[in-house]
Design a protein around this motif. Structure first.
Motif, PDB file in Angstrom:
ATOM      1  N   GLU B  82       0.872  -1.161   0.066  1.00 24.68           N
ATOM      2  CA  GLU B  82       0.121  -0.178   0.045  1.00 24.68           C
ATOM      3  C   GLU B  82       0.867   1.163  -0.021  1.00 24.68           C
ATOM      4  OE1 GLU B  82      -3.003   0.632  -0.375  1.00 24.68           O
ATOM      5  OE2 GLU B  82      -3.295   2.645   0.283  1.00 24.68           O
ATOM      6  N   LEU B  83       2.139   1.233   0.714  1.00 25.54           N
ATOM      7  CA  LEU B  83       3.040   2.197   0.880  1.00 25.54           C
ATOM      8  C   LEU B  83       3.458   2.667  -0.680  1.00 25.54           C
ATOM      9  CD1 LEU B  83       4.666   2.047   4.126  1.00 25.54           C
ATOM     10  CD2 LEU B  83       3.142   3.587   3.571  1.00 25.54           C
ATOM     11  N   LEU B  84       3.621   1.739  -1.427  1.00 26.79           N
ATOM     12  CA  LEU B  84       4.092   1.720  -2.627  1.00 26.79           C
ATOM     13  C   LEU B  84       3.142   3.078  -3.549  1.00 26.79           C
ATOM     14  CD1 LEU B  84       4.782  -1.772  -4.257  1.00 26.79           C
ATOM     15  CD2 LEU B  84       6.288   0.083  -4.011  1.00 26.79           C
ATOM     16  N   VAL B  85       1.991   3.414  -3.204  1.00 27.89           N
ATOM     17  CA  VAL B  85       1.310   4.434  -3.748  1.00 27.89           C
ATOM     18  C   VAL B  85       1.957   5.854  -3.376  1.00 27.89           C
ATOM     19  CG1 VAL B  85      -1.009   5.778  -3.581  1.00 27.89           C
ATOM     20  CG2 VAL B  85      -0.897   3.000  -3.534  1.00 27.89           C
ATOM     21  N   TYR B  86       2.644   5.846  -2.272  1.00 27.11           N
ATOM     22  CA  TYR B  86       3.267   7.212  -1.896  1.00 27.11           C
ATOM     23  C   TYR B  86       4.519   7.282  -1.927  1.00 27.11           C
ATOM     24  CZ  TYR B  86      -1.360   6.733   0.212  1.00 27.11           C
ATOM     25  OH  TYR B  86      -2.836   6.532   0.344  1.00 27.11           O
ATOM     26  N   TRP B  90      11.968   1.478  -3.553  1.00 31.81           N
ATOM     27  CA  TRP B  90      13.362   1.348  -2.532  1.00 31.81           C
ATOM     28  C   TRP B  90      12.989   1.778  -1.321  1.00 31.81           C
ATOM     29  CZ3 TRP B  90      16.337   5.274  -0.444  1.00 31.81           C
ATOM     30  CH2 TRP B  90      16.077   6.536  -0.819  1.00 31.81           C
ATOM     31  N   ILE B  91      12.092   2.746  -1.063  1.00 31.56           N
ATOM     32  CA  ILE B  91      11.476   3.139   0.207  1.00 31.56           C
ATOM     33  C   ILE B  91      10.572   2.174   0.834  1.00 31.56           C
ATOM     34  CG2 ILE B  91      10.572   5.221   1.417  1.00 31.56           C
ATOM     35  CD1 ILE B  91      11.516   7.135  -0.415  1.00 31.56           C
ATOM     36  N   ALA B  92       9.554   2.142   0.108  1.00 31.87           N
ATOM     37  CA  ALA B  92       8.398   1.173   0.499  1.00 31.87           C
ATOM     38  C   ALA B  92       9.003   0.052   0.841  1.00 31.87           C
ATOM     39  CB  ALA B  92       7.240   1.400  -0.323  1.00 31.87           C
ATOM     40  N   GLY B  93       9.592  -0.755   0.077  1.00 33.70           N
ATOM     41  CA  GLY B  93       9.989  -2.076  -0.026  1.00 33.70           C
ATOM     42  C   GLY B  93      11.215  -2.410   0.683  1.00 33.70           C
ATOM     43  N   VAL B  94      12.026  -1.310   0.867  1.00 25.97           N
ATOM     44  CA  VAL B  94      13.435  -1.842   1.532  1.00 25.97           C
ATOM     45  C   VAL B  94      13.715  -0.935   2.624  1.00 25.97           C
ATOM     46  CG1 VAL B  94      15.969  -1.969   0.975  1.00 25.97           C
ATOM     47  CG2 VAL B  94      14.242  -2.600  -0.778  1.00 25.97           C
ATOM     48  N   MET B  95      13.730   0.406   2.558  1.00 21.57           N
ATOM     49  CA  MET B  95      14.185   1.396   3.566  1.00 21.57           C
ATOM     50  C   MET B  95      13.122   1.338   4.784  1.00 21.57           C
ATOM     51  SD  MET B  95      16.742   2.006   2.482  1.00 21.57           S
ATOM     52  CE  MET B  95      17.453   2.834   3.762  1.00 21.57           C
ATOM     53  N   ILE B  96      11.721   1.262   4.594  1.00 26.45           N
ATOM     54  CA  ILE B  96      10.884   1.277   5.588  1.00 26.45           C
ATOM     55  C   ILE B  96      10.816  -0.150   6.540  1.00 26.45           C
ATOM     56  CG2 ILE B  96       8.296   1.515   6.153  1.00 26.45           C
ATOM     57  CD1 ILE B  96       8.169   3.618   3.993  1.00 26.45           C
ATOM     58  N   PRO B  97      10.941  -1.161   5.807  1.00 21.38           N
ATOM     59  CA  PRO B  97      10.864  -2.376   6.824  1.00 21.38           C
ATOM     60  C   PRO B  97      12.223  -2.440   7.415  1.00 21.38           C
ATOM     61  CG  PRO B  97      10.609  -3.090   4.084  1.00 21.38           C
ATOM     62  CD  PRO B  97      10.370  -1.556   4.349  1.00 21.38           C
ATOM     63  N   LEU B  98      13.319  -2.065   6.864  1.00 20.14           N
ATOM     64  CA  LEU B  98      14.580  -2.232   7.429  1.00 20.14           C
ATOM     65  C   LEU B  98      14.357  -1.133   8.664  1.00 20.14           C
ATOM     66  CD1 LEU B  98      17.564  -1.972   4.694  1.00 20.14           C
ATOM     67  CD2 LEU B  98      16.819  -4.092   6.504  1.00 20.14           C
ATOM     68  N   LEU B 217      15.172  10.907  15.257  1.00 23.49           N
ATOM     69  CA  LEU B 217      15.379  10.627  14.003  1.00 23.49           C
ATOM     70  C   LEU B 217      14.401   9.666  13.572  1.00 23.49           C
ATOM     71  CD1 LEU B 217      17.439  11.960  11.980  1.00 23.49           C
ATOM     72  CD2 LEU B 217      18.905  10.015  12.182  1.00 23.49           C
ATOM     73  N   LEU B 218      14.077   8.648  14.338  1.00 20.93           N
ATOM     74  CA  LEU B 218      13.196   7.428  14.137  1.00 20.93           C
ATOM     75  C   LEU B 218      11.918   7.830  14.435  1.00 20.93           C
ATOM     76  CD1 LEU B 218      14.998   4.534  15.961  1.00 20.93           C
ATOM     77  CD2 LEU B 218      14.554   4.838  13.542  1.00 20.93           C
ATOM     78  N   PHE B 219      11.602   8.656  15.274  1.00 18.65           N
ATOM     79  CA  PHE B 219      10.435   9.418  15.519  1.00 18.65           C
ATOM     80  C   PHE B 219       9.899  10.147  14.260  1.00 18.65           C
ATOM     81  CE2 PHE B 219       7.384  12.338  17.485  1.00 18.65           C
ATOM     82  CZ  PHE B 219       6.659  11.298  18.307  1.00 18.65           C
ATOM     83  N   LEU B 220      10.727  10.994  13.598  1.00 16.51           N
ATOM     84  CA  LEU B 220      10.581  12.034  12.456  1.00 16.51           C
ATOM     85  C   LEU B 220      10.257  11.244  11.151  1.00 16.51           C
ATOM     86  CD1 LEU B 220      13.025  15.010  13.429  1.00 16.51           C
ATOM     87  CD2 LEU B 220      10.614  15.071  13.430  1.00 16.51           C
ATOM     88  N   LEU B 221      11.176   9.996  11.088  1.00 14.19           N
ATOM     89  CA  LEU B 221      10.901   9.237  10.082  1.00 14.19           C
ATOM     90  C   LEU B 221       9.331   8.601   9.999  1.00 14.19           C
ATOM     91  CD1 LEU B 221      14.476   7.503   9.791  1.00 14.19           C
ATOM     92  CD2 LEU B 221      13.375   8.864   8.138  1.00 14.19           C
ATOM     93  N   MET B 222       9.129   8.159  10.939  1.00 14.90           N
ATOM     94  CA  MET B 222       7.677   7.504  11.308  1.00 14.90           C
ATOM     95  C   MET B 222       6.924   8.761  10.961  1.00 14.90           C
ATOM     96  SD  MET B 222       6.403   5.296  14.415  1.00 14.90           S
ATOM     97  CE  MET B 222       4.765   5.980  14.961  1.00 14.90           C
ATOM     98  N   ALA B 223       6.908   9.849  11.595  1.00 12.31           N
ATOM     99  CA  ALA B 223       6.006  10.910  11.421  1.00 12.31           C
ATOM    100  C   ALA B 223       5.808  11.185   9.879  1.00 12.31           C
ATOM    101  CB  ALA B 223       5.971  11.888  12.144  1.00 12.31           C
ATOM    102  N   GLY B 224       7.285  11.252   9.181  1.00 15.65           N
ATOM    103  CA  GLY B 224       7.296  11.386   7.738  1.00 15.65           C
ATOM    104  C   GLY B 224       6.668  10.679   6.873  1.00 15.65           C
ATOM    105  N   VAL B 225       6.348   9.336   7.265  1.00  8.87           N
ATOM    106  CA  VAL B 225       5.627   8.784   6.485  1.00  8.87           C
ATOM    107  C   VAL B 225       4.038   9.083   6.451  1.00  8.87           C
ATOM    108  CG1 VAL B 225       4.577   6.269   6.106  1.00  8.87           C
ATOM    109  CG2 VAL B 225       7.038   6.683   6.855  1.00  8.87           C
ATOM    110  N   VAL B 226       3.445   9.348   7.352  1.00 13.23           N
ATOM    111  CA  VAL B 226       2.364   9.801   7.529  1.00 13.23           C
ATOM    112  C   VAL B 226       2.166  11.261   6.941  1.00 13.23           C
ATOM    113  CG1 VAL B 226       0.470  10.345   9.085  1.00 13.23           C
ATOM    114  CG2 VAL B 226       2.220   8.667   9.776  1.00 13.23           C
ATOM    115  N   ILE B 227       3.200  12.071   6.983  1.00 14.06           N
ATOM    116  CA  ILE B 227       3.129  13.408   6.595  1.00 14.06           C
ATOM    117  C   ILE B 227       2.950  13.418   4.966  1.00 14.06           C
ATOM    118  CG2 ILE B 227       4.607  15.596   6.093  1.00 14.06           C
ATOM    119  CD1 ILE B 227       5.294  15.319   8.936  1.00 14.06           C
ATOM    120  N   LYS B 228       4.004  12.387   4.466  1.00 16.32           N
ATOM    121  CA  LYS B 228       3.994  12.269   2.768  1.00 16.32           C
ATOM    122  C   LYS B 228       2.662  11.827   2.395  1.00 16.32           C
ATOM    123  CE  LYS B 228       5.599  11.531  -1.289  1.00 16.32           C
ATOM    124  NZ  LYS B 228       6.387  10.556  -1.737  1.00 16.32           N
TER     125      LYS B 228
END
Lengths: 250, 248
Positions: B82-86, B90-98, B217-228
């Motif tokens: 679902e994140l592939l929409v946004y 390389w982000i939705a399938g690799v960086m985010i799970p990592l 950093l982790l907090f902002l990255l997680m919030a960043g997913v929602v913001i995007k």
């Protein structure tokens, strides 16, 4: 009846197997745990609060039980399943329609597999909400996250094996993301590799999913990953004991 | 029956037998073992019933030339799909799970709050519980949307809409220019890390510098997913940062 019981428990055979008296005293109850190979993963005493069902919801234990169900049904399924694109699908059909109880066998493996993904995640959430990862148990939480990852990976490799449309395309979607790996994947940022030397090719054994993928996933699913997860699981259980705090009041 | 299982109550034991024994300490056998046994029995019965009455799915034999529309990943990965929409793969399938795996592993080392061990409490650790719950909810909400609401060409279908109807994805998506993206991300991460330390006196000293930066950093990255996701849905933003090598 009581006489018969006394006679049975008095025989040399019984005493050689059960090395403690009837567990109605504190000593004998402790010996019950200590002298039984399968029970001795437990501490001999526990804090009453931590063993309430409403505390842990039994999720860790249920995950382990589901793993045992999966090992047993999985080994039985291996008697009927051949990991080739020629036979795989037909063997699953046979399990459903001609093998005695094969239907139940496959269903149980499938549902227990899905359920295990859920219970492992639920176990993690419960451990988080009870703050049970806090010192001195930080590292066992890390081991637990590793187990969650291995569980997902086991489920994913098993997903391909029925070789039907559902499994083929679900795994296509899943593995296509690996090609996007930065540096290591042919379609990722900063890629120097082509589609036949990147990490996606290594994982799938070809440009698209085929016979080599089926064999790779099969070997991962029935040998490599179960071995790995068993070892990590033993570490996880051992550390539950060694990190302590199960008995002491906090 | 009850007496037979519990045997000699702890209170009735002679005092010398109680030395070194905590007040709410009980013997594992039978108090824990019988619960494990009953639980195992219930789970086994449940799964036997499930297996008798519900057949595992099996579709037509795999056909590489016949792509189903839409193709869906196994349910636990549908959230990433679902994140592939946004995001790009390389982000939705690799960086985010990592990041999820690494972030989860780091939790015990980032959370320095010693309170709330072996008890359900919200009051003693509000921030930790809110953050974890939002992340967990996000994972399952994305799965639910991807699994139940995505139809042809991964378009959004409400439950009452026909899945036969073809929807168009031609919407005017736009990206931020390069300088705009750099400014946006610098402000987001810069202020995100600077402001909380500045506003809450003693926070940096309490948590420690390295731990604070990783945490934020982790907090902002997680919030960043929602913001995007929000930026995409409201302002049709395709990429925040566009470079010749990668896009975010």
């Amino acid at each position: 009846m009581a006489k018969f019981r006394d006679w049975i428990t008095g025989t040399q055979v019984w005493k050689s197997i059960v090395r403690h008296g009837y567990p109605d005293t504190r000593t004998n109850r402790m010996l019950t745990i200590l002298s039984n190979f399968f029970l001795h993963v437990h501490p001999v005493t526990v804090n009453e609060r931590y063993i309430r069902v409403r505390h842990s919801w039994c999720m860790g234990g249920i995950s382990f039980l589901l793993y045992i169900i999966l090992v047993v049904t999985g080994i039985l399924l291996m008697f009927y399943y051949r990991p080739t694109i020629e036979f795989a699908y037909q063997d699953i059909k046979d399990l459903h329609f001609s093998v005695a109880y094969g239907d139940i066998l496959r269903n149980m493996h499938r549902w227990a597999g899905h359920a295990m993904v859920f219970t492992v995640a639920a176990h993690m959430a419960i451990v988080f909400y009870t703050g049970a990862y806090k010192p001195p148990r930080e590292f066992n939480w890390v081991v637990g996250v590793l187990l969650l990852f291995l569980t997902l990976f086991l489920s994913f490799t098993g997903y391909l094996l029925p070789w039907d449309q559902l499994s083929y395309w679900a795994v296509t979607v899943g593995t296509s993301m690996i090609k996007a790996f930065p540096l290591l994947g042919s379609e990722g940022p900063f890629s120097r590799l082509d589609g036949e030397s990147d990490i996606g090719f290594l994982f799938v054994g070809g440009r698209t999913i085929g016979q080599s993928t089926l064999l790779r996933f099969y070997v991962l699913h029935v040998a490599f990953l179960p071995f790995l997860i068993s070892v990590v699981m033993l570490v996880h259980f051992w550390r539950v004991r060694k990190d302590g705090k199960l008995t002491k009041k906090l | 029956m009850e007496e037979e299982i519990t045997g000699t109550p702890f209170e009735d034991l002679p005092d010398e037998a109680k030395v070194g024994v905590e007040e709410d300490e009980v013997t594992t056998f039978p108090h824990l073992v019988y619960k494990e046994f009953l639980c195992a029995l219930a789970v086994l019965i449940l799964f036997i019933l499930l297996s008798v009455f519900f057949r595992a799915p099996l579709e037509e034999m795999a056909d590489p030339s016949l792509t189903p529309n839409p193709s869906k990943a196994p349910w636990y990965f549908v959230g990433l799909q679902e994140l592939l929409v946004y995001f790009d793969p390389w982000i939705a399938g690799v960086m985010i799970p990592l990041l999820i795996i690494v972030g989860l592993m780091l939790i015990p080392y980032l959370d320095t709050n010693p309170d709330g061990v072996e008890e359900y409490t919200f009051r003693k650790r509000k921030l930790a519980i809110i953050t974890f719950t939002v992340g967990l909810a996000l994972w399952f909400i994305l799965i639910a949307i991807g699994y139940y609401m995505r139809g042809l060409h991964w378009q959004l279908y409400w439950p009452w809409e026909s899945r036969e109807m073809v929807k168009n994805s031609a919407e005017g998506l736009r990206s931020l220019p390069l300088y705009g993206g750099i400014v946006f991300l610098s402000i987001y991460f810069g202020l995100g890390i600077y402001l909380p330390a500045r506003l809450k006196r003693g926070l940096l000293e309490e948590v420690g510098r390295a731990r604070y930066v990783i945490l934020m950093l982790l907090f902002l990255l997680m919030a960043g997913v929602v913001i995007k996701i929000v930026l995409r849905l409201t302002l049709n933003v395709k990429y925040i940062l566009t470079t010749p090598w990668f896009n975010i």
